[in-house]
Design a protein around this motif. Structure first.
Motif, PDB file in Angstrom:
ATOM      1  N   CYS A 106       0.829  -1.211   0.000  1.00  0.00           N
ATOM      2  CA  CYS A 106       0.000   0.000   0.000  1.00  0.00           C
ATOM      3  C   CYS A 106       0.867   1.265   0.000  1.00  0.00           C
ATOM      4  O   CYS A 106       0.485   2.286  -0.582  1.00  0.00           O
ATOM      5  CB  CYS A 106      -0.948   0.001   1.196  1.00  0.00           C
ATOM      6  N   SER A 116      -3.738   8.311  -1.497  1.00  0.00           N
ATOM      7  CA  SER A 116      -4.068   7.318  -0.477  1.00  0.00           C
ATOM      8  C   SER A 116      -5.432   6.705  -0.764  1.00  0.00           C
ATOM      9  O   SER A 116      -5.654   5.518  -0.539  1.00  0.00           O
ATOM     10  CB  SER A 116      -4.060   7.971   0.911  1.00  0.00           C
ATOM     11  N   ILE A 120      -6.258   2.710  -1.178  1.00  0.00           N
ATOM     12  CA  ILE A 120      -7.215   2.059  -0.283  1.00  0.00           C
ATOM     13  C   ILE A 120      -8.348   1.405  -1.067  1.00  0.00           C
ATOM     14  O   ILE A 120      -8.781   0.293  -0.758  1.00  0.00           O
ATOM     15  CB  ILE A 120      -7.778   3.073   0.732  1.00  0.00           C
ATOM     16  N   SER A 121      -8.831   2.084  -2.110  1.00  0.00           N
ATOM     17  CA  SER A 121     -10.001   1.588  -2.840  1.00  0.00           C
ATOM     18  C   SER A 121      -9.657   0.490  -3.831  1.00  0.00           C
ATOM     19  O   SER A 121     -10.563  -0.132  -4.402  1.00  0.00           O
ATOM     20  CB  SER A 121     -10.693   2.743  -3.577  1.00  0.00           C
ATOM     21  N   GLY A 124      -6.485  -1.982  -1.177  1.00  0.00           N
ATOM     22  CA  GLY A 124      -7.098  -2.135   0.141  1.00  0.00           C
ATOM     23  C   GLY A 124      -8.242  -3.127   0.133  1.00  0.00           C
ATOM     24  O   GLY A 124      -8.346  -3.984   1.016  1.00  0.00           O
ATOM     25  N   ALA A 142      -7.003  -3.303   8.131  1.00  0.00           N
ATOM     26  CA  ALA A 142      -7.349  -1.938   7.715  1.00  0.00           C
ATOM     27  C   ALA A 142      -6.323  -0.942   8.229  1.00  0.00           C
ATOM     28  O   ALA A 142      -5.954   0.014   7.527  1.00  0.00           O
ATOM     29  CB  ALA A 142      -8.741  -1.574   8.220  1.00  0.00           C
ATOM     30  N   ILE A 145      -3.386  -1.129   5.935  1.00  0.00           N
ATOM     31  CA  ILE A 145      -3.726  -0.513   4.641  1.00  0.00           C
ATOM     32  C   ILE A 145      -3.655   1.005   4.745  1.00  0.00           C
ATOM     33  O   ILE A 145      -3.032   1.673   3.923  1.00  0.00           O
ATOM     34  CB  ILE A 145      -5.140  -0.957   4.198  1.00  0.00           C
ATOM     35  N   VAL A 146      -4.307   1.548   5.766  1.00  0.00           N
ATOM     36  CA  VAL A 146      -4.349   3.004   5.954  1.00  0.00           C
ATOM     37  C   VAL A 146      -2.944   3.560   6.203  1.00  0.00           C
ATOM     38  O   VAL A 146      -2.558   4.584   5.625  1.00  0.00           O
ATOM     39  CB  VAL A 146      -5.291   3.357   7.130  1.00  0.00           C
ATOM     40  N   ALA A 149      -0.963   3.404   2.863  1.00  0.00           N
ATOM     41  CA  ALA A 149      -1.506   4.306   1.848  1.00  0.00           C
ATOM     42  C   ALA A 149      -1.170   5.762   2.148  1.00  0.00           C
ATOM     43  O   ALA A 149      -0.771   6.520   1.252  1.00  0.00           O
ATOM     44  CB  ALA A 149      -3.016   4.120   1.753  1.00  0.00           C
ATOM     45  N   ILE A 407     -12.598   5.748   4.311  1.00  0.00           N
ATOM     46  CA  ILE A 407     -11.969   4.469   4.667  1.00  0.00           C
ATOM     47  C   ILE A 407     -13.020   3.485   5.188  1.00  0.00           C
ATOM     48  O   ILE A 407     -13.065   2.320   4.791  1.00  0.00           O
ATOM     49  CB  ILE A 407     -10.865   4.679   5.721  1.00  0.00           C
ATOM     50  N   LEU A 411     -13.665   0.128   2.975  1.00  0.00           N
ATOM     51  CA  LEU A 411     -13.208  -1.142   3.544  1.00  0.00           C
ATOM     52  C   LEU A 411     -14.286  -1.828   4.371  1.00  0.00           C
ATOM     53  O   LEU A 411     -14.111  -2.983   4.761  1.00  0.00           O
ATOM     54  CB  LEU A 411     -11.959  -0.909   4.406  1.00  0.00           C
TER      55      LEU A 411
END
Length: 449
Positions: A106, A116, A120-121, A124, A142, A145-146, A149, A407, A411
């Motif tokens: 990520c 970011s 994520i989309s 993620g 998550a 991922i966050v 990103a 987010i 997610l």
């Protein structure tokens, strides 16, 4: 002003955090209360409505981006892009090193795309699907991922927020990014170590369930390296500096064309239904159907309502000079060079909590403290680093902010659940403040010598 702010924050905190309600209703209640407060203070209704409009103007781009990303998610499932990423992910990802792998990938995608939200989309969602199959904590995944990103986006020369921070400080973008290396690189390493240690102790599902998932993906979707072309196309658009909205729109269009080439029987009615309502998976595997039935314009409407209320509330806080009064008090209380960095960081955090918009969390503190940094003969990159590291990344861990809402919707993980595991935003914020005190101390020593 301060009393009104305390009441609003107390109300939001009680209803959202303590009562665990969805943020839309609490924000609407706070918005109505703030309107009445403004009227009692003597503001005309036209002025109040203008304040609401001012807040909404700041969020026009994010609102359109939200809708376009909803379409992108649906089309990337339709074209087989996200299912292919999941399929090959099951093949190559080591279970023990799943979390650090998620974090690293990520980060790289965030750097490549400069966004970011895009990271994520796309990646993620794929990683969330893999995590669900492996029975790894979704909030923990998550968080990885966050963290990745936002770290990647922070240090990317293609990032809109990074360029905005540099522009606010009137700095060359690469000089600004070099200054970020002092905080973002250590924060990235520390986060990687944490995710690695935590990941080593994670218990996962059996190999049988993984093979069942892979078979289901292959039976229900087009699994091929060809389906990764939309991802490559998006990276090329980012390198060419195509803005986010047209880039996302073209990425979705490319995916539709690719999916149609694979299945020419696809009708225009099916495509428009896909764009509006998202992709609905119909496979024998219920888990796959649950994970890959998502996207579309309608999937983002609930999040859009939340952003609209948050931005409207923020616009009133600015119009009634509540935020301005707080910034003035913070500026007046600054003592020493390290305190200036702390004050800038606290203002960034405050804007994120009250307005929820990361662009304003860069612009308002930047314009407020720019002259103070010059007065103390501090380099502008010290300020822009705080704007990026705090103004942008903290937005990811505020449940009602633009990023927090996005987010959670993308997610499908409760923000209060993943925020404790988003290690990078917390670590980089602390390091940004500490670096301010370190720089302040060295500047003082140089002055004495």
């Amino acid at each position: 002003c301060i009393l009104a702010l305390v009441v609003i924050l107390g109300l939001l905190g009680f209803l959202i955090i303590v009562e665990k309600q969805e943020p839309q209703a609490p924000l609407l209640i706070a918005f109505v209360i703030l309107m009445l407060y403004g009227r009692l203070r003597g503001f005309k209704w036209d002025t109040i409505i203008d304040g609401m409009r001012t807040g909404l103007r700041a969020g026009v781009d994010p609102l359109v981006i939200f809708q376009t990303i909803g379409v992108l998610i649906a089309t990337w499932i339709f074209s087989g892009t996200i299912p292919t990423i999941m399929y090959f992910g099951f093949k190559i990802i080591s279970v023990k090193f799943f979390l650090p792998t998620v974090f690293i990938v990520c980060t790289l995608v965030g750097i490549a795309c400069g966004s970011s939200f895009t990271s994520i989309s796309t990646m993620g969602i794929a990683f969330i699907g893999i995590s669900a199959t492996l029975h790894i904590s979704l909030p923990l995944t998550a968080g990885a991922i966050v963290s990745g990103a936002f770290c990647g986006s922070n240090v990317s020369p293609l990032s809109g927020t990074t360029n905005l921070a540099a522009t606010t400080g009137e700095l060359d973008i690469y000089k600004h990014i070099r200054s970020l290396a002092w905080t973002d690189l250590p924060a990235w390493i520390i986060s990687l170590v944490i995710f690695t240690v935590v990941g080593m102790s994670v218990k996962t599902a059996s190999l049988h369930s993984i093979h069942v998932m892979m078979a289901g993906l292959k039976a229900g979707f087009w699994i091929s390296p060809t389906t990764l072309l939309p991802a490559l196309f998006m990276i090329i658009l980012a390198i060419l500096r195509v803005p986010a909205i047209p880039s996302l729109g073209l990425g979705a269009l490319f995916a539709i064309a690719l999916g149609w080439l694979h299945d020419p029987t696809t009708t225009i009615t099916k495509v428009t239904h896909l764009i509006m309502n998202g992709y609905v998976a119909h496979t024998p595997n219920k888990t796959i159907n649950l994970l890959l039935s998502r996207g579309g314009i309608s999937s983002m409407l609930t999040s859009l309502s939340l952003i609209i209320f948050a931005l409207s509330l923020g616009g009133l806080l600015i119009k009634f000079h509540i935020i301005g009064a707080i910034v003035d008090k913070v500026e007046a209380s600054v003592k020493g060079l390290g305190g200036l960095t702390m004050a800038t960081a606290l203002t960034c955090i405050g804007v994120n909590l009250l307005v929820g918009e990361h662009y304003l969390a860069i612009i308002l503190p930047g314009e407020s403290f720019k002259e103070a940094f010059d007065h103390h003969h501090l380099p502008r990159e010290l300020m822009t680093r705080v704007l990026n590291d705090v103004g942008v990344t903290v937005n990811a861990i505020v449940p009602w902010s633009v990023s927090g809402v996005f987010i959670a919707a993308t997610l499908q993980v409760n923000p209060l659940a993943f925020v404790p595991f988003a290690f990078f935003p917390f670590i980089v914020t602390i390091l940004a403040v500490l670096m301010g005190f370190v720089k302040a101390k060295s500047a003082k020593e140089m002055a004495i010598n």
